[in-house]
Scaffold this motif. Structure first.
Motif, mmCIF file in Angstrom:
data_model
loop_
_atom_site.group_PDB
_atom_site.id
_atom_site.type_symbol
_atom_site.label_atom_id
_atom_site.label_comp_id
_atom_site.label_asym_id
_atom_site.label_seq_id
_atom_site.Cartn_x
_atom_site.Cartn_y
_atom_site.Cartn_z
ATOM 1 N N ALA A 88 5.564 5.971 -35.641
ATOM 2 C CA ALA A 88 4.972 4.792 -35.369
ATOM 3 C C ALA A 88 5.012 4.131 -34.005
ATOM 4 C CB ALA A 88 4.506 4.053 -36.801
ATOM 5 N N ILE A 89 3.927 4.195 -33.255
ATOM 6 C CA ILE A 89 3.383 3.718 -32.268
ATOM 7 C C ILE A 89 3.004 1.982 -32.808
ATOM 8 C CG2 ILE A 89 2.655 3.119 -30.198
ATOM 9 C CD1 ILE A 89 2.636 5.904 -28.957
ATOM 10 N N ARG A 90 4.210 1.395 -33.271
ATOM 11 C CA ARG A 90 3.403 -0.127 -33.958
ATOM 12 C C ARG A 90 2.998 -1.028 -33.497
ATOM 13 N NH1 ARG A 90 10.084 -1.671 -36.042
ATOM 14 N NH2 ARG A 90 10.495 -0.227 -36.566
ATOM 15 N N ASP A 91 3.051 -0.861 -31.847
ATOM 16 C CA ASP A 91 2.697 -1.963 -31.069
ATOM 17 C C ASP A 91 1.881 -1.648 -29.849
ATOM 18 O OD1 ASP A 91 0.788 -4.517 -30.683
ATOM 19 O OD2 ASP A 91 2.478 -5.594 -29.274
ATOM 20 N N ILE A 92 1.489 -2.009 -29.333
ATOM 21 C CA ILE A 92 1.220 -1.565 -26.802
ATOM 22 C C ILE A 92 0.497 -3.158 -27.239
ATOM 23 C CG2 ILE A 92 0.091 -0.690 -25.606
ATOM 24 C CD1 ILE A 92 1.296 1.289 -26.420
ATOM 25 N N SER A 93 1.320 -3.925 -26.512
ATOM 26 C CA SER A 93 0.271 -4.843 -25.755
ATOM 27 C C SER A 93 0.645 -5.147 -24.290
ATOM 28 C CB SER A 93 1.783 -6.239 -26.411
ATOM 29 O OG SER A 93 1.215 -7.221 -25.387
ATOM 30 N N ALA A 94 -1.511 -4.527 -24.159
ATOM 31 C CA ALA A 94 -0.992 -5.167 -22.441
ATOM 32 C C ALA A 94 -1.063 -6.412 -21.406
ATOM 33 C CB ALA A 94 -3.027 -4.866 -22.634
ATOM 34 N N ASP A 95 -0.908 -7.442 -22.453
ATOM 35 C CA ASP A 95 -0.141 -8.608 -21.565
ATOM 36 C C ASP A 95 1.008 -8.645 -21.548
ATOM 37 O OD1 ASP A 95 -3.354 -9.395 -21.327
ATOM 38 O OD2 ASP A 95 -2.736 -10.881 -23.873
ATOM 39 N N ALA A 96 1.822 -8.485 -22.470
ATOM 40 C CA ALA A 96 3.142 -7.512 -22.242
ATOM 41 C C ALA A 96 3.625 -6.843 -21.987
ATOM 42 C CB ALA A 96 3.997 -8.289 -23.262
ATOM 43 N N ARG A 97 3.054 -5.948 -21.715
ATOM 44 C CA ARG A 97 2.572 -4.746 -20.902
ATOM 45 C C ARG A 97 4.475 -4.328 -21.697
ATOM 46 N NH1 ARG A 97 2.351 -5.643 -14.712
ATOM 47 N NH2 ARG A 97 0.183 -6.227 -14.059
ATOM 48 N N THR A 98 4.559 -3.920 -23.403
ATOM 49 C CA THR A 98 5.415 -3.548 -23.943
ATOM 50 C C THR A 98 4.887 -1.939 -24.861
ATOM 51 O OG1 THR A 98 5.070 -5.630 -25.173
ATOM 52 C CG2 THR A 98 6.609 -5.374 -23.381
ATOM 53 N N ALA A 99 5.435 -1.729 -25.246
ATOM 54 C CA ALA A 99 5.219 -0.640 -26.615
ATOM 55 C C ALA A 99 6.396 -0.788 -27.834
ATOM 56 C CB ALA A 99 4.721 0.221 -25.708
ATOM 57 N N VAL A 100 5.830 -0.970 -28.770
ATOM 58 C CA VAL A 100 6.809 -1.317 -29.855
ATOM 59 C C VAL A 100 7.188 0.652 -30.332
ATOM 60 C CG1 VAL A 100 7.986 -2.427 -31.815
ATOM 61 C CG2 VAL A 100 6.370 -3.395 -30.130
ATOM 62 N N VAL A 101 7.590 0.674 -30.507
ATOM 63 C CA VAL A 101 7.779 2.182 -31.352
ATOM 64 C C VAL A 101 8.941 2.774 -32.342
ATOM 65 C CG1 VAL A 101 6.598 3.759 -28.881
ATOM 66 C CG2 VAL A 101 9.300 3.463 -28.957
ATOM 67 N N GLU A 102 8.904 2.986 -32.510
ATOM 68 C CA GLU A 102 10.294 3.545 -33.859
ATOM 69 C C GLU A 102 11.107 5.239 -33.008
ATOM 70 O OE1 GLU A 102 7.757 2.925 -38.161
ATOM 71 O OE2 GLU A 102 8.663 4.827 -37.510
ATOM 72 N N ALA A 103 12.256 5.678 -33.407
ATOM 73 C CA ALA A 103 12.649 6.166 -32.936
ATOM 74 C C ALA A 103 11.872 8.093 -32.366
ATOM 75 C CB ALA A 103 14.007 6.540 -33.493
ATOM 76 N N GLY A 104 11.435 8.571 -33.495
ATOM 77 C CA GLY A 104 10.387 9.661 -34.060
ATOM 78 C C GLY A 104 9.949 9.530 -32.566
ATOM 79 N N VAL A 105 8.936 8.915 -31.895
ATOM 80 C CA VAL A 105 7.929 9.324 -31.763
ATOM 81 C C VAL A 105 8.388 9.929 -29.982
ATOM 82 C CG1 VAL A 105 6.424 8.027 -30.024
ATOM 83 C CG2 VAL A 105 7.209 6.702 -31.961
ATOM 84 N N ILE A 106 7.589 10.836 -30.078
ATOM 85 C CA ILE A 106 7.785 12.093 -29.304
ATOM 86 C C ILE A 106 6.958 11.556 -27.582
ATOM 87 C CG2 ILE A 106 6.818 14.550 -27.877
ATOM 88 C CD1 ILE A 106 6.817 15.388 -31.064
ATOM 89 N N VAL A 202 11.770 -1.590 -27.540
ATOM 90 C CA VAL A 202 10.688 -2.140 -27.135
ATOM 91 C C VAL A 202 10.609 -1.589 -25.807
ATOM 92 C CG1 VAL A 202 10.120 -4.369 -26.615
ATOM 93 C CG2 VAL A 202 11.124 -4.779 -28.357
ATOM 94 N N LEU A 203 9.900 -0.517 -25.729
ATOM 95 C CA LEU A 203 10.346 -0.178 -23.969
ATOM 96 C C LEU A 203 8.562 -1.400 -23.375
ATOM 97 C CD1 LEU A 203 9.008 3.269 -25.219
ATOM 98 C CD2 LEU A 203 11.033 2.233 -24.815
ATOM 99 N N LYS A 204 9.248 -1.391 -21.732
ATOM 100 C CA LYS A 204 9.248 -1.510 -20.931
ATOM 101 C C LYS A 204 7.463 -0.781 -20.113
ATOM 102 C CE LYS A 204 11.729 -3.324 -17.750
ATOM 103 N NZ LYS A 204 12.831 -3.440 -16.507
ATOM 104 N N LEU A 205 6.706 -0.914 -19.388
ATOM 105 C CA LEU A 205 4.940 -0.474 -19.419
ATOM 106 C C LEU A 205 5.276 -0.952 -18.336
ATOM 107 C CD1 LEU A 205 2.973 -0.017 -22.368
ATOM 108 C CD2 LEU A 205 4.622 1.120 -22.524
ATOM 109 N N HIS A 206 4.412 -0.080 -17.079
ATOM 110 C CA HIS A 206 3.707 -0.667 -15.872
ATOM 111 C C HIS A 206 2.350 -0.423 -15.791
ATOM 112 C CE1 HIS A 206 8.078 -1.455 -14.062
ATOM 113 N NE2 HIS A 206 9.044 -0.856 -15.187
#
Lengths: 467, 467
Positions: A88-106, A202-206
């Motif tokens: 699951a990609i639980r959340d992508i926040s364009a404002d916060a520039r973060t992606a909350v992802v589970e460990a199995g996401v490719i 929680v991953l940092k997006l750019h």
């Protein structure tokens, strides 16, 4: 054991016997070992329950992602916990520039999800279509964009993990400032599953560059490449995303692997560079009246100047996304190229940027001393000083391979480099760790391992060499 | 004890009795405790010898830097090891963009040394004239440029440290890729001297911006500030270095402290923003025929648009370095302003960027419930979501202070923030750690502490709350 695993994850998600065969090795083929079982938990709680069961039974566990690791880290006689269902990609926040992802996401699925928000998750490497979050965090994967965006650990704000005792630790912060005790996030990232199983992050997006300028450059001398990198960095204000080196032999191997791939230039050059600039400011990205993209024109101007001064011999700038993808597919075939040639050992080393040519010259000479007739395949993240110096010895002899590796390490250390840059240790680099790692650091690592995993059940035998 | 310390460091560098008085507290005045002794070793080997002696004598040790910490981390009844004599900048490499520094070097001296090479070490905060390497690494200090360059840990490539047992660990790598076991560097950074004493570091330098555009902006509503930040980021391709918020009360306090300081505008505004853009590309930095610096003109254009649309009320752009420094001196007086007002408690919290106004509104209301008549001083690294919400309670009552802090934490957690953003824990935030930190994380931290410091001699009682 099987019954208890089934009780946790369901019969469909517990493999035993020959069903576990695909998990007996990884892409590197470096090591083979039959798993005791493979389980595919669907939630963090199920992962924790499996770990607690392993504690009760005193059986080792190994977390498994996309099995694209190159050091045998996810292989062993243990209960293999595959995170492949936790996608699951639980959340992508364009404002916060973060992606909350589970460990199995490719990895490439994160790329796509970020792109849909006009953002990027900049981590990228050849195995992006199979590598999963848990794996690239556990190994602190590097790749081609480290030059601009850093290693995996620099792109992670928070993690969730199951500790060796089965406790779940929740550090899923999306904040950029959080000083509240020891940084367990950084301790777990790069620990290759020996201190716990990362289950989410929680991953940092750019921001996605508005335009890329990508080029292949042909030249005679590696020493001329560094001034070019520095000049493009200066002119663009540090917007170079990748600066990759492929020698002529790499180009040849690539064409040999698949005749549909054409070489980059009509004539061969000893040094081939892939450069990519990612521009953010609107005035660099917005096409002018003629349809020209300013950043592409800017890179062309710089390269024209270098051509005129005969510091480079040829250059091709990608005119569209298809040409850009084509340039990248050549670079990303590195693992495929090495695998196709059979028995090998991979030296994944880093040296100061201005020492790469010295390293290569000395390594080639040493190799012919130790194993006359051995051949190599070389490819390099030149902008990071990271060289993959893959050796094909004349015979499959473990003692010979270790001797070659030790001699290569001698050169690396003499140049103040690292014997393990981005692939990690796994079991492949255990003798290097024993030989080269600072003894006090090894001692501290062992103390931490015993403290967090007193029964030594979490991916045992990896990272830390036997005492 | 004294005799043995003298044998290691020399009589001149061992203080006892009233000579240790200056070390009995730090800038925060938060806590007072008489040191057993103060030693000033001159080398890493001397630091290690003192730590081994402390092990023999079973006496606690505390590493001490510039004593500008705000949480009481460097105060206690122990042998204080002051790193103030280890001030060598061993090397600055313009090519590798690294600085090799000893733990006692003062932050502003690194700024100067980097600048001489046309580079910057971007970490900066009010105490830059006293804070030392060992201290800002041990606390993972934040400051005003985190927005662009990250926290201290993001600026450190390698460290050398003395472990609690007196072993020296050498991780002085200058490489950007180095995956060889657990990242002890990140474990020690931010551990506030409880896991070892950092004695040297390899710091990452960045190219010095060719030009800065710095402005003070006056406006009515904090909610209008974030879109402005995003717009300047978009237009400049992410080159904003700092985005700081000062309410009107902060401006008033600053003027009250020193009448020579003028307010930024002729009339007061509820919201005052300090923004700084650092441009790298030559065409942004090279003055045109009229002497105008393009990046300054660019920021002025954006601000003119916002003025016209009445989204901001006033703006002043610095026309020279003196005006820029003047703008910064106001922001950097934060600690001075708080100190001048006496008894206080500092909430150093972070919340998601779009929740800062909500946090402030709720915190003010809650404060008047818990302690009617209490006042505050607020200043914020707005671009990081980091707020320093300093409270001046109506009376010096520890139970009251803790009650206020707990209620503020409730709001922070409700907004998914952090109770400790950049100052660390020390002893000041121990009850917050006990209340708010993930229990499994606390358990893991305690296990690591026992593993590396079995006698609990290394800055005991800090960071980890009593069980």
């Amino acid at each position: 054991m099987k019954e208890q695993l089934v009780a946790i994850c369901g019969a469909k998600h517990v493999l035993t016997g020959t069903d576990t065969d695909p998990f007996a090795t990884d892409i590197s083929g470096y090591r083979t070992a039959q798993p005791l079982a493979v389980v595919r938990p669907g939630t963090t709680e199920e992962v924790a329950a499996v770990v607690r069961l392993a504690n009760d039974l005193k059986l080792p566990v190994i977390p498994v992602g996309g099995r694209s690791g190159l050091c045998g880290g996810a292989v062993g006689e243990a209960i293999l916990i595959s995170l492949e269902r936790m996608t699951a990609i639980r959340d992508i926040s364009a404002d916060a520039r973060t992606a909350v992802v589970e460990a199995g996401v490719i990895l490439s699925d994160i790329h796509d999800a970020a792109e849909a928000q006009n953002l990027v998750f900049p981590l990228t490497f050849g195995a992006k279509g199979s590598a999963r979050v848990g794996g690239f965090l556990a190994t602190n994967a590097g790749g081609s964009n480290v030059l601009r965006y850093g290693n995996t650990r620099d792109l992670v704000l928070g993690i969730e993990a199951v500790l060796p005792t089965g406790e779940i630790v929740d550090l899923m912060s999306g904040l950029h400032k959080n000083n509240s005790g020891y940084d367990l996030r950084h301790l777990l990232i790069g620990s290759e599953g020996t201190l716990g199983i990362i289950t989410a992050a929680v991953l940092k997006l750019h921001p996605k560059p508005g335009a890329y300028a990508t080029a292949m450059i042909g030249m005679q001398r590696l020493t001329d490449a560094l001034p070019l990198l520095n000049e493009v960095q200066r002119e663009t204000g540090g917007q170079v995303e990748a600066f990759e080196y492929m020698p002529q032999s790499y180009i040849d191997d690539h064409v040999a692997l698949n005749a549909a791939h054409k070489p980059p230039f009509d004539q061969p050059y000893p040094v081939n560079i892939l450069i990519e600039v990612g521009a953010l400011a609107p005035r660099d990205c917005t096409p002018d009246d003629t349809g020209e993209i300013p950043i592409v024109g800017h890179l062309e101007e710089i390269l024209a100047r270098y051509l005129e001064n005969e510091m480079i011999d040829d250059a091709v700038v990608a005119r569209n996304e298809a040409q850009r993808k084509d340039m990248w597919s050549r670079r990303e075939a590195a693992a495929e190229i090495a695998t196709a040639r059979g028995v090998r050992l991979t030296n994944d080393v880093a040296v100061p940027l201005d020492k790469i040519e010295t390293f290569l010259t000395r390594a080639d000479a040493t190799l012919q001393e130790v194993d006359p007739g051995a051949t190599t395949s070389v490819v390099s993240h030149l902008g990071d000083g990271n060289v993959h110096y893959t050796v094909f010895p004349t015979r499959a002899d473990d003692a010979l391979k270790d001797r070659i590796m030790e001699r290569v390490e001698d050169i690396v250390l003499d140049l103040r480099g690292s014997f393990s840059a981005e692939h990690g240790i796994g079991t492949a680099k255990l003798s290097s760790m024993a030989r080269r790692k600072d003894p006090a650091a090894l001692m501290a690592m062992r103390a931490i391992k015993v403290a967090l995993d007193p029964l030594n059940l979490m991916n045992p035998g990896k990272v830390l060499p036997p005492e």
